[in-house]
Design a protein around this motif. Structure first.
Motif, mmCIF file in Angstrom:
data_model
loop_
_atom_site.group_PDB
_atom_site.id
_atom_site.type_symbol
_atom_site.label_atom_id
_atom_site.label_comp_id
_atom_site.label_asym_id
_atom_site.label_seq_id
_atom_site.Cartn_x
_atom_site.Cartn_y
_atom_site.Cartn_z
ATOM 1 N N ARG A 189 35.923 42.282 33.284
ATOM 2 C CA ARG A 189 34.617 42.924 33.250
ATOM 3 C C ARG A 189 34.739 44.418 32.935
ATOM 4 N N ASP A 190 35.484 44.689 31.899
ATOM 5 C CA ASP A 190 35.652 46.043 31.365
ATOM 6 C C ASP A 190 36.385 46.992 32.323
ATOM 7 N N LYS A 191 37.149 46.436 33.242
ATOM 8 C CA LYS A 191 37.854 47.287 34.192
ATOM 9 C C LYS A 191 39.309 46.835 34.346
ATOM 10 N N TYR A 192 40.143 47.790 34.706
ATOM 11 C CA TYR A 192 41.545 47.515 35.013
ATOM 12 C C TYR A 192 41.636 46.644 36.259
ATOM 13 N N VAL A 193 42.495 45.663 36.246
ATOM 14 C CA VAL A 193 42.645 44.750 37.382
ATOM 15 C C VAL A 193 43.710 45.286 38.332
ATOM 16 N N LYS A 194 43.292 45.611 39.551
ATOM 17 C CA LYS A 194 44.224 46.134 40.546
ATOM 18 C C LYS A 194 44.954 45.018 41.288
ATOM 19 N N SER A 195 44.269 43.908 41.475
ATOM 20 C CA SER A 195 44.878 42.772 42.182
ATOM 21 C C SER A 195 44.478 41.477 41.492
ATOM 22 N N ILE A 196 45.440 40.596 41.316
ATOM 23 C CA ILE A 196 45.202 39.306 40.661
ATOM 24 C C ILE A 196 45.096 38.179 41.691
ATOM 25 N N LYS A 197 45.143 38.540 42.961
ATOM 26 C CA LYS A 197 45.235 37.546 44.037
ATOM 27 C C LYS A 197 44.095 36.533 43.989
ATOM 28 N N THR A 198 42.851 37.011 43.916
ATOM 29 C CA THR A 198 41.699 36.097 43.935
ATOM 30 C C THR A 198 41.670 35.207 42.698
ATOM 31 N N GLY A 199 41.814 35.812 41.533
ATOM 32 C CA GLY A 199 41.777 35.044 40.295
ATOM 33 C C GLY A 199 42.918 34.048 40.196
ATOM 34 N N PHE A 200 44.090 34.456 40.665
ATOM 35 C CA PHE A 200 45.245 33.557 40.594
ATOM 36 C C PHE A 200 45.080 32.385 41.552
ATOM 37 N N HIS A 201 44.626 32.678 42.768
ATOM 38 C CA HIS A 201 44.428 31.604 43.755
ATOM 39 C C HIS A 201 43.403 30.596 43.246
ATOM 40 N N MET A 202 42.345 31.088 42.624
ATOM 41 C CA MET A 202 41.330 30.196 42.071
ATOM 42 C C MET A 202 41.917 29.336 40.952
ATOM 43 N N SER A 203 42.780 29.927 40.153
ATOM 44 C CA SER A 203 43.411 29.194 39.052
ATOM 45 C C SER A 203 44.287 28.065 39.586
ATOM 46 N N VAL A 204 45.075 28.374 40.607
ATOM 47 C CA VAL A 204 45.962 27.378 41.208
ATOM 48 C C VAL A 204 45.146 26.236 41.822
#
Length: 229
Positions: A128-143
Motif C-alpha cells: 500500500r505504497d509504504k515500506y514494509v517493516k514487518s512481514i509477520k502478519t502477511g507471512f502467517h496469513m500466507s502459510v
C-alpha cells in the motif's frame, strides 16, 4: 513424623523438578524441530500458489531463491537489484552474518521485472505504497492459506540451504551463496548432501585393500587371528 514429612516433601520436590526438566526438554525438542523445518518442493509450490498478497509472494520467492535472512530482504532497495545482469547485491553484513551478490533464478527474475514496473517506493517489498517493516502478519496469513504447519520466514532460508545440499552442491559454494562459513554449512546442512556419507563409506571401503587394516571376515578368520596372538 516431622522427618517423614520432610522426606515426602523432598520426594515431591524431586518429582516436580524431574517433571519440569522433562517439560523443558520437550519444549526444546519442539523448538529445535521448528527451527530445522524445511519445505519440500510441493509445499513451496503450495505456498507460492496460495491466494496471498503480492508483496508476501515476492518476499517468499526472494527468501526461497536467495536464502537471505528476512530482515535483509525487507531492507532491500531497487538500487541493489540489477535486472539486466539478473543479480541482487545484498551488500555487506556485520559480524559473522555475511551477505552475497546472488544471481536470480528465472522465476524470481520474472517476478522482479513485474514488481519494478508497478512499484511506488524505492523498497522492493512494499505494501500500500509504504515500506514494509514487518512481514509477520502477511507471512502467517500466507502459510495459513497454503494449509501448511509451523513455517517461519527462517524456514525459507533453511529450505534454500537444504535444497542446495540435496542437489549435491559443494559446501564452499553453498557457504558463499548464503554468506555463511563452510564449517557452519557442513555442521548444520551436511547430512542433506548425497556425497557427505558416501565419501566416508568410500574411505572405509578402501581400507579393506590395505594389509595393515585387514579385518576378519568371519568366525574362522577371527579364530585364526587369535591363534596367532
Amino acid at each position: 513424623m516431622e522427618q517423614s514429612s520432610k522426606s515426602l516433601s523432598r520426594s515431591g520436590g524431586h518429582s516436580l523438578s524431574a517433571k519440569r526438566l522433562k517439560c523443558r526438554r520437550s519444549i526444546c525438542c519442539v523448538i529445535s524441530r521448528q527451527r530445522d523445518k524445511w519445505l519440500s518442493k510441493a509445499e513451496a509450490d503450495r505456498l507460492l500458489e496460495a491466494e496471498i498478497d503480492e508483496h508476501a509472494r515476492l518476499f517468499i520467492m526472494l527468501a526461497l531463491y536467495t536464502g537471505v535472512r528476512f530482515g535483509v530482504i525487507l531492507s532491500l532497495t531497487w538500487q541493489q537489484v540489477d535486472l539486466v545482469s539478473g543479480v541482487i547485491n545484498f551488500g555487506r553484513g556485520t559480524g559473522n552474518k555475511g551477505r552475497a551478490i546472488v544471481p536470480m533464478v528465472p522465476d524470481l527474475h520474472a517476478a522482479m521485472r513485474i514488481a519494478v514496473g508497478i512499484r511506488t517506493t524505492d523498497s522492493v517489498i512494499e505494501y500500500r505504497d509504504k515500506y514494509v517493516k514487518s512481514i509477520k502478519t502477511g507471512f502467517h496469513m500466507s502459510v495459513t492459506r497454503a494449509g501448511l504447519g509451523h513455517v517461519t520466514p527462517h524456514s525459507l532460508r533453511h529450505t534454500c540451504a537444504t535444497w542446495l545440499m540435496m542437489k549435491g552442491m559443494p559446501f564452499e559454494m553453498v557457504a558463499k551463496f548464503l554468506g555463511n562459513s563452510v564449517e557452519m554449512i557442513e555442521r548444520v546442512y551436511g547430512h542433506h548432501s548425497p556425497d557427505w556419507l558416501r565419501r566416508a563409506a568410500e574411505a572405509l571401503s578402501g581400507l579393506s585393500d590395505s594389509p595393515e587394516f585387514s579385518v576378519p571376515t568371519g568366525p574362522e578368520s577371527l579364530s585364526a587371528r587369535f591363534r596367532k596372538t
